[in-house]
Design a protein around this motif. Structure first.
Motif, PDB file in Angstrom:
ATOM      1  N   LEU A 185     -26.411   8.320   2.153  1.00 43.57           N
ATOM      2  CA  LEU A 185     -26.595   6.944   2.076  1.00 43.57           C
ATOM      3  C   LEU A 185     -27.851   6.623   1.335  1.00 43.57           C
ATOM      4  O   LEU A 185     -28.134   5.753   0.533  1.00 43.57           O
ATOM      5  N   ILE A 186     -28.723   7.516   1.038  1.00 42.71           N
ATOM      6  CA  ILE A 186     -30.035   7.227   0.209  1.00 42.71           C
ATOM      7  C   ILE A 186     -29.694   7.368  -0.970  1.00 42.71           C
ATOM      8  O   ILE A 186     -29.939   6.270  -1.879  1.00 42.71           O
ATOM      9  N   PRO A 187     -29.217   8.717  -1.601  1.00 45.16           N
ATOM     10  CA  PRO A 187     -28.767   8.460  -3.049  1.00 45.16           C
ATOM     11  C   PRO A 187     -27.874   7.543  -3.557  1.00 45.16           C
ATOM     12  O   PRO A 187     -27.827   6.953  -4.499  1.00 45.16           O
ATOM     13  N   ALA A 188     -26.935   7.328  -2.561  1.00 41.76           N
ATOM     14  CA  ALA A 188     -25.959   6.430  -2.620  1.00 41.76           C
ATOM     15  C   ALA A 188     -26.285   4.788  -2.929  1.00 41.76           C
ATOM     16  O   ALA A 188     -26.035   4.237  -3.809  1.00 41.76           O
ATOM     17  N   SER A 189     -27.415   4.587  -2.239  1.00 45.98           N
ATOM     18  CA  SER A 189     -28.001   3.028  -2.239  1.00 45.98           C
ATOM     19  C   SER A 189     -28.845   3.187  -3.664  1.00 45.98           C
ATOM     20  O   SER A 189     -28.759   1.907  -4.270  1.00 45.98           O
ATOM     21  N   ASP A 190     -29.408   4.006  -3.974  1.00 39.14           N
ATOM     22  CA  ASP A 190     -30.080   4.034  -5.483  1.00 39.14           C
ATOM     23  C   ASP A 190     -28.990   3.997  -6.562  1.00 39.14           C
ATOM     24  O   ASP A 190     -29.121   3.141  -7.456  1.00 39.14           O
ATOM     25  N   GLY A 191     -27.917   4.604  -6.206  1.00 35.16           N
ATOM     26  CA  GLY A 191     -27.035   4.617  -7.202  1.00 35.16           C
ATOM     27  C   GLY A 191     -26.118   3.241  -7.514  1.00 35.16           C
ATOM     28  O   GLY A 191     -25.886   2.574  -8.572  1.00 35.16           O
ATOM     29  N   SER A 244     -41.027   6.481 -11.200  1.00 33.92           N
ATOM     30  CA  SER A 244     -41.513   4.980 -11.456  1.00 33.92           C
ATOM     31  C   SER A 244     -41.065   3.926 -10.495  1.00 33.92           C
ATOM     32  O   SER A 244     -41.527   2.962 -10.449  1.00 33.92           O
ATOM     33  N   VAL A 245     -39.890   4.447  -9.890  1.00 34.12           N
ATOM     34  CA  VAL A 245     -39.403   3.355  -8.831  1.00 34.12           C
ATOM     35  C   VAL A 245     -39.704   3.689  -7.205  1.00 34.12           C
ATOM     36  O   VAL A 245     -40.177   3.218  -6.446  1.00 34.12           O
ATOM     37  N   ILE A 246     -38.961   4.993  -7.155  1.00 31.12           N
ATOM     38  CA  ILE A 246     -38.972   5.502  -5.457  1.00 31.12           C
ATOM     39  C   ILE A 246     -39.882   6.423  -5.249  1.00 31.12           C
ATOM     40  O   ILE A 246     -40.366   6.197  -4.069  1.00 31.12           O
ATOM     41  N   GLY A 247     -40.376   7.397  -6.012  1.00 30.33           N
ATOM     42  CA  GLY A 247     -41.316   8.458  -5.481  1.00 30.33           C
ATOM     43  C   GLY A 247     -40.695   9.744  -5.756  1.00 30.33           C
ATOM     44  O   GLY A 247     -39.630  10.010  -5.230  1.00 30.33           O
ATOM     45  N   ARG A 248     -41.357  10.388  -6.432  1.00 32.15           N
ATOM     46  CA  ARG A 248     -40.914  11.974  -6.953  1.00 32.15           C
ATOM     47  C   ARG A 248     -40.787  12.752  -5.824  1.00 32.15           C
ATOM     48  O   ARG A 248     -39.807  13.834  -5.884  1.00 32.15           O
ATOM     49  N   ASN A 249     -41.354  12.622  -4.443  1.00 35.31           N
ATOM     50  CA  ASN A 249     -41.119  13.583  -3.445  1.00 35.31           C
ATOM     51  C   ASN A 249     -39.595  13.602  -3.053  1.00 35.31           C
ATOM     52  O   ASN A 249     -39.141  14.460  -2.647  1.00 35.31           O
ATOM     53  N   GLU A 250     -38.890  12.314  -3.292  1.00 39.30           N
ATOM     54  CA  GLU A 250     -37.579  12.305  -2.680  1.00 39.30           C
ATOM     55  C   GLU A 250     -36.676  13.274  -3.473  1.00 39.30           C
ATOM     56  O   GLU A 250     -35.535  13.819  -2.658  1.00 39.30           O
ATOM     57  N   LEU A 273     -37.237  16.194  -4.223  1.00 39.18           N
ATOM     58  CA  LEU A 273     -37.316  17.554  -3.662  1.00 39.18           C
ATOM     59  C   LEU A 273     -36.845  17.616  -2.213  1.00 39.18           C
ATOM     60  O   LEU A 273     -36.245  18.417  -1.758  1.00 39.18           O
ATOM     61  N   ALA A 274     -37.260  16.276  -1.401  1.00 35.83           N
ATOM     62  CA  ALA A 274     -36.578  16.209   0.017  1.00 35.83           C
ATOM     63  C   ALA A 274     -35.356  16.336   0.182  1.00 35.83           C
ATOM     64  O   ALA A 274     -34.713  16.950   1.056  1.00 35.83           O
ATOM     65  N   LEU A 275     -34.686  15.458  -0.674  1.00 36.55           N
ATOM     66  CA  LEU A 275     -33.100  15.444  -0.659  1.00 36.55           C
ATOM     67  C   LEU A 275     -32.522  16.495  -0.556  1.00 36.55           C
ATOM     68  O   LEU A 275     -31.591  17.030   0.403  1.00 36.55           O
ATOM     69  N   PRO A 276     -32.585  17.524  -1.478  1.00 38.45           N
ATOM     70  CA  PRO A 276     -31.931  18.827  -1.731  1.00 38.45           C
ATOM     71  C   PRO A 276     -32.259  19.643  -0.411  1.00 38.45           C
ATOM     72  O   PRO A 276     -31.546  20.507   0.026  1.00 38.45           O
ATOM     73  N   LEU A 277     -33.584  19.503  -0.118  1.00 39.61           N
ATOM     74  CA  LEU A 277     -34.209  20.422   0.974  1.00 39.61           C
ATOM     75  C   LEU A 277     -33.440  20.173   2.272  1.00 39.61           C
ATOM     76  O   LEU A 277     -32.949  20.923   3.077  1.00 39.61           O
ATOM     77  N   PHE A 278     -33.250  18.723   2.591  1.00 41.88           N
ATOM     78  CA  PHE A 278     -32.478  18.498   3.814  1.00 41.88           C
ATOM     79  C   PHE A 278     -31.143  18.532   3.873  1.00 41.88           C
ATOM     80  O   PHE A 278     -30.688  19.003   4.721  1.00 41.88           O
ATOM     81  N   SER A 279     -30.570  18.414   2.783  1.00 44.99           N
ATOM     82  CA  SER A 279     -29.126  18.822   2.429  1.00 44.99           C
ATOM     83  C   SER A 279     -28.931  20.383   2.667  1.00 44.99           C
ATOM     84  O   SER A 279     -27.710  20.529   3.246  1.00 44.99           O
ATOM     85  N   ALA A 280     -29.613  21.000   2.441  1.00 51.03           N
ATOM     86  CA  ALA A 280     -29.544  22.455   2.489  1.00 51.03           C
ATOM     87  C   ALA A 280     -29.387  22.947   4.038  1.00 51.03           C
ATOM     88  O   ALA A 280     -28.733  24.000   3.958  1.00 51.03           O
ATOM     89  N   VAL A 281     -29.975  22.146   4.767  1.00 55.45           N
ATOM     90  CA  VAL A 281     -29.746  22.518   6.314  1.00 55.45           C
ATOM     91  C   VAL A 281     -28.223  22.538   6.820  1.00 55.45           C
ATOM     92  O   VAL A 281     -27.650  23.638   7.396  1.00 55.45           O
ATOM     93  N   ILE A 329     -26.786  16.427  -2.912  1.00 52.06           N
ATOM     94  CA  ILE A 329     -27.504  17.184  -3.721  1.00 52.06           C
ATOM     95  C   ILE A 329     -27.202  16.681  -5.170  1.00 52.06           C
ATOM     96  O   ILE A 329     -28.087  16.464  -6.167  1.00 52.06           O
ATOM     97  N   ALA A 330     -25.845  16.646  -5.492  1.00 49.70           N
ATOM     98  CA  ALA A 330     -25.359  16.242  -6.874  1.00 49.70           C
ATOM     99  C   ALA A 330     -25.923  14.951  -7.011  1.00 49.70           C
ATOM    100  O   ALA A 330     -26.209  14.455  -8.109  1.00 49.70           O
ATOM    101  N   ALA A 331     -25.744  13.921  -5.974  1.00 49.72           N
ATOM    102  CA  ALA A 331     -26.054  12.493  -6.406  1.00 49.72           C
ATOM    103  C   ALA A 331     -27.537  12.377  -6.572  1.00 49.72           C
ATOM    104  O   ALA A 331     -28.021  11.347  -7.434  1.00 49.72           O
ATOM    105  N   ALA A 332     -28.349  13.082  -6.176  1.00 51.90           N
ATOM    106  CA  ALA A 332     -29.782  13.053  -6.442  1.00 51.90           C
ATOM    107  C   ALA A 332     -30.306  13.733  -7.942  1.00 51.90           C
ATOM    108  O   ALA A 332     -31.006  13.449  -8.389  1.00 51.90           O
ATOM    109  N   LEU A 333     -29.545  15.058  -8.102  1.00 52.02           N
ATOM    110  CA  LEU A 333     -30.146  15.853  -9.145  1.00 52.02           C
ATOM    111  C   LEU A 333     -29.369  15.515 -10.415  1.00 52.02           C
ATOM    112  O   LEU A 333     -30.107  15.417 -11.501  1.00 52.02           O
ATOM    113  N   VAL A 334     -28.031  15.240 -10.612  1.00 52.44           N
ATOM    114  CA  VAL A 334     -27.407  15.148 -11.584  1.00 52.44           C
ATOM    115  C   VAL A 334     -27.955  13.932 -12.437  1.00 52.44           C
ATOM    116  O   VAL A 334     -28.066  14.145 -13.490  1.00 52.44           O
ATOM    117  N   PRO A 335     -28.012  12.863 -11.945  1.00 54.41           N
ATOM    118  CA  PRO A 335     -28.454  11.521 -12.776  1.00 54.41           C
ATOM    119  C   PRO A 335     -30.038  12.033 -13.367  1.00 54.41           C
ATOM    120  O   PRO A 335     -30.317  11.737 -14.547  1.00 54.41           O
TER     121      PRO A 335
END
Length: 451
Positions: A210-216, A383-389, A391-399, A422-428
């Motif tokens: 839901l997180i990267p989807a809402s950004d998209g 510039s909008v969300i925060g760069r930590n996301e 890193l966090a999304l791929p790490l949480f998804s790796a579980v 991971i793709a929705a976060a990293l590819v764009p």
């Protein structure tokens, strides 16, 4: 003055004075283009980014007076309540009943390029047009000290929630979707591993998606709105000079558009701001700043009727050369306001001529920016969300990503959804960085300038 072509009834320009929002990046440009604060007879109208209107009548049952609360402790205000950094205008009814709060920073077009210390709060009333708006409504304007904790805290302490004339950077549903995604992922993962419920794993992966989807959704919706917008169909558009040193991003993005009622400036990173052309806070004069010693043109200032500078264009990147001179003549004709030269005395210890100028940040953003800085200010995460996301999304998804190699359907679905996250976060992010590095932020050589 003629009506703008292609403009529907909901976008017709109300009579000045009209307060326009602070400049915004492309994902929120519709708020800058649509939201307005103006008077219609003896009614105060607040129009939001979806063209919804809130109307407040002047009178015993409505607005009776306006009180301006300048910031108290400036440092605390900027840190905790940046939207109140130049104070809040509160419209009140009978007694102390608060009807509407208007944070000045939300209605100052140049808020993004002016520091909190560079501008007196009282001057913001003029720059936003709010002082004239109060006068048009025929109600008294007073000034009162801001209470501890800010005007918002004062309202909460009284148990009342007056309306606020603000426009959020991101839609409310976006925040709810992100919060639900993180909470749902955490609860489902804990349930999956503690209670050994295998079907909780795809639920966790779906929640995180839901997180990267809402950004998209926000980014695609903004692209579609901006693409379909016909606001600039009748505008006279001026692009910057294509001389040596310019970048493709600068040439493709930066512009000055002159409309019948507005002047629209878009800087190198796509931030858009609207200045009026009428009223005391509208563009009423153009001043070319020249060096006091050499007479060399340095910049062009747009000033309002109070003599305050509202925008600053560096001469070198906009009007230098023969084509630039033609562009300068066309801009003067389009604005149809008095034009004058003014000498600018540069301090001896200044490293650049705009050092100390209130709109110095405008020179940086209205010029070909350094590649790294441009990428930082246009990157969605930084510039909008925060760069930590990122890193966090791929790490949480790796579980749950290992489920891709499982024979069990729930685990496989969890792994597939995690891979999509991971793709929705990293590819764009990667695509944007590559396009910026190898195309947008490439410096154009002089031989290619007019291609």
């Amino acid at each position: 003055m003629a009506e703008q072509p292609g403009l529907n009834a909901s976008l017709r320009q109300p009579a000045e004075p009209v307060a326009r929002p602070a400049g915004a990046l492309p994902h929120n440009a519709h708020a800058v283009r649509r939201a307005r604060l103006y008077a219609e007879g003896h009614t105060l109208v607040v129009r939001d980014a979806r063209f919804r209107e809130r109307r407040y009548e002047v009178g015993a049952d409505g607005i009776c007076r306006a009180v301006f609360h300048p910031p108290g402790n400036l440092w605390e205000t900027v840190q905790k309540r940046p939207v109140e950094r130049w104070g809040v205008l509160v419209f009140k009814g009978e007694g102390e009943r608060e009807v509407l709060r208007v944070p000045l920073a939300a209605w100052l077009p140049e808020a993004g390029v002016v520091g909190a210390m560079d501008l007196e709060p009282s001057k913001c009333l003029n720059r936003t047009g709010l002082r004239d708006l109060v006068a048009t409504l025929g109600i008294p304007l007073e000034e009162g000290a801001q209470p501890a904790g800010g005007v918002e805290a004062q309202g909460k302490s009284r148990g009342i929630r007056p309306d606020r004339a603000v426009h959020a950077d991101l839609p409310r549903w976006h925040s709810w979707a992100r919060g639900l995604g993180m909470f749902g992922w955490f609860v489902a993962v804990v349930t999956a591993f503690s209670a050994d419920l295998v079907w909780a794993m795809p639920v966790a992966a779906c929640a995180l998606l839901l997180i990267p989807a809402s950004d998209g959704v926000v980014r695609i919706a903004a692209w579609w709105r901006n693409r379909r917008s016909n606001l600039f169909a009748g505008a006279l558009m001026f692009r910057p000079s294509s001389g040596a040193g310019a970048t493709r991003r600068f040439l493709r993005t930066a512009s000055v558009r002159v409309l019948p009622y507005d002047v629209v400036l878009t800087n190198t990173v796509g931030e858009e701001r609207w200045l009026g052309r009428a009223g005391a806070h509208g563009v009423a004069r153009v001043v070319r700043l020249v060096a006091s010693t050499t007479g060399e043109p340095l910049a062009v200032e747009f000033r309002d009727r109070n003599g305050d500078a509202r925008a600053l264009l560096p001469w070198k990147h906009w009007f230098e050369g023969q084509q630039g001179q033609d562009r300068w003549a066309e801009l003067k004709a389009a604005l149809a306001v008095p034009v004058a030269d003014e000498k600018l005395r540069i301090a001896e210890n200044a490293s650049v001529w705009w050092q100390g100028h209130m709109l110095g940040a405008d020179v940086r953003k209205m010029s070909p920016m350094e590649a790294e800085e441009a990428r930082k200010e246009t990157d969605w995460y930084r510039s909008v969300i925060g760069r930590n996301e990122l890193l966090a999304l791929p790490l949480f998804s790796a579980v749950l990503l290992a489920g891709l190699f499982s024979d069990e359907l729930p685990a496989f679905l969890a792994g597939l959804l995690s891979a999509l996250t991971i793709a929705a976060a990293l590819v764009p992010a990667v695509a944007s960085a590559l396009v910026s590095r190898f195309s947008y932020d490439k410096v154009i050589e002089k031989a290619e300038a007019n291609v």
